[in-house]
Design an enzyme around this catalytic site. Structure first.
Site, PDB file in Angstrom:
ATOM      1  N   LYS A  36      -7.265 -52.022   4.266  1.00  0.00           N
ATOM      2  CA  LYS A  36      -8.660 -51.554   4.265  1.00  0.00           C
ATOM      3  C   LYS A  36      -8.751 -50.186   3.594  1.00  0.00           C
ATOM      4  CE  LYS A  36     -10.032 -54.361   8.202  1.00  0.00           C
ATOM      5  NZ  LYS A  36     -10.160 -54.558   9.632  1.00  0.00           N
ATOM      6  N   GLN A  79     -10.242 -51.518  15.085  1.00  0.00           N
ATOM      7  CA  GLN A  79      -9.424 -52.702  14.795  1.00  0.00           C
ATOM      8  C   GLN A  79      -9.118 -53.441  16.100  1.00  0.00           C
ATOM      9  OE1 GLN A  79      -8.741 -53.693  11.665  1.00  0.00           O
ATOM     10  NE2 GLN A  79      -7.680 -55.502  12.421  1.00  0.00           N
ATOM     11  N   ASP A 107     -18.741 -53.687  11.282  1.00  0.00           N
ATOM     12  CA  ASP A 107     -18.193 -54.992  11.654  1.00  0.00           C
ATOM     13  C   ASP A 107     -19.302 -55.920  12.167  1.00  0.00           C
ATOM     14  OD1 ASP A 107     -15.466 -55.571  11.334  1.00  0.00           O
ATOM     15  OD2 ASP A 107     -14.880 -54.315  13.033  1.00  0.00           O
TER      16      ASP A 107
HETATM   17  N1  GUN Z   1      -9.177 -58.097  13.900  1.00  0.00           N
HETATM   18  C1  GUN Z   1      -9.145 -59.270  13.212  1.00  0.00           C
HETATM   19  N2  GUN Z   1     -10.212 -59.381  12.405  1.00  0.00           N
HETATM   20  C2  GUN Z   1     -10.956 -58.269  12.582  1.00  0.00           C
HETATM   21  C3  GUN Z   1     -12.171 -57.808  12.024  1.00  0.00           C
HETATM   22  O1  GUN Z   1     -12.828 -58.462  11.188  1.00  0.00           O
HETATM   23  N3  GUN Z   1     -12.604 -56.599  12.466  1.00  0.00           N
HETATM   24  C4  GUN Z   1     -11.915 -55.875  13.393  1.00  0.00           C
HETATM   25  N4  GUN Z   1     -12.432 -54.709  13.774  1.00  0.00           N
HETATM   26  N5  GUN Z   1     -10.787 -56.280  13.934  1.00  0.00           N
HETATM   27  C5  GUN Z   1     -10.300 -57.466  13.536  1.00  0.00           C
END
Ligand code: GUN
Length: 291
Positions: A53, A97, A120
């Site tokens: 990211k 996350q 998100d």
């Molecule tokens: N863990 C797995 N996929 C995601 C996601 O799209 N966002 C976040 N914050 N954590 C994740």
């Protein structure tokens, strides 16, 4: 005839190039988009996602910072960090996350993120906004799937979409987004009795179960659009999706590969949501209202 292969990497590159221009424009206006990522514990997969990211942010001109906490961190430490980020004008998007360690309350943490920075789309307010057709931020993975369908001019209205998987991150928001675009939607899980009965009736089949090669050729309607959100590591170290790609590609009209399908789109849509959040901040829009 073999299916048309939807190239997620190529679409992701096109979308990133479009949004990079928007990020540059914002930066010239004095608002460089900023994303803060919070990671708790040492889950190896999460560590890789977060590094990817940050790298993607750099590539499109988004400032990013990572706040790492140890597995034993207290929830309050993370809540205090989020509070400071909510008030930081250089940060437009905040992402925690997942998964969090078991002693954390997911919703308590996620709902402490300011609604307008919840890139998100996991805050309960934003989930409600999505349900009622007033989307603030589309959750990144299903958003990426919608963009893949759009870029391939695949019609949604009036089509029967079957989503296999009911997670909060993919299955549920995916179903809602397809519904919003006029699809007739069926939601299944990997445990649905007579799953093939449902999948065989799908014009658009989206699979997100985490079960390697769950969907085989006999379960797919000829010509269907098959979107594989799964990414599973096999005992030989190879990656595979939730769809048996080699057999299903001989039946489907469109199919996404793994890797190189939905995966590259998820991070791309996070970048888009962060730039969108910065554009709104620049325009003085908060919770859908001008200030
Ligand atoms: N863990 C797995 N996929 C995601 C996601 O799209 N966002 C976040 N914050 N954590 C994740």
């Amino acid at each position: 005839m073999s299916a048309h292969i939807i190239d997620g990497k190529k679409i992701a590159e096109l979308v990133r190039a479009e949004w990079k221009v928007r990020a540059e424009k914002l930066t010239q206006l004095g608002t460089k988009p900023g994303l803060a990522v919070i990671i708790v514990g040492d889950n190896a997969a999460s560590g890789i996602y977060v590094r990817n990211k940050v790298k993607a942010c750099n590539e499109v001109g988004i400032y990013s910072e990572v706040h790492s906490f140890t597995e034993n961190a207290q929830q309050n430490e993370v809540l205090n960090c989020i509070q400071a980020l909510n008030e930081n004008p250089h940060i437009h998007g905040i992402l925690v996350q997942l998964p969090l360690p078991p002693h954390f309350e997911n919703n308590r943490v996620i709902t402490s993120i300011a609604i307008e920075k919840d890139v998100d789309g996991f805050h309960l307010y934003n989930v409600g906004a999505l349900v009622t057709g007033n989307t603030v931020f589309s959750p990144c993975t299903p958003y990426g799937v919608m963009v893949m369908l759009e870029k391939n001019h695949i019609p949604i209205e009036g089509q029967h979409a079957v989503v296999v998987g009911r997670s909060n991150i993919v299955g549920k928001p995916m179903a809602l987004m397809l519904l919003e675009q006029g699809a007739t939607v069926t939601i299944c899980t990997s445990k649905t009795s007579n799953l093939p009965h449902f999948t065989k009736n799908a014009d658009i089949l989206v699979v997100a179960t985490g079960k390697p090669r769950l969907i085989t050729a006999e379960m797919v309607k000829p010509g269907a659009v098959v979107i594989d959100v799964g990414i599973n590591r096999l005992s030989d170290g190879k990656l595979c999706g939730d769809v048996d790609y080699d057999s299903v590609k001989e039946i489907a009209g469109y199919i996404t590969p793994v890797p190189g399908g939905v995966g590259p789109m998820t991070i791309t849509m996070l970048l888009c949501n962060t730039i969108l959040a910065a554009e709104r901040a620049q325009a003085g829009i908060k919770n859908g209202k001008s200030s």
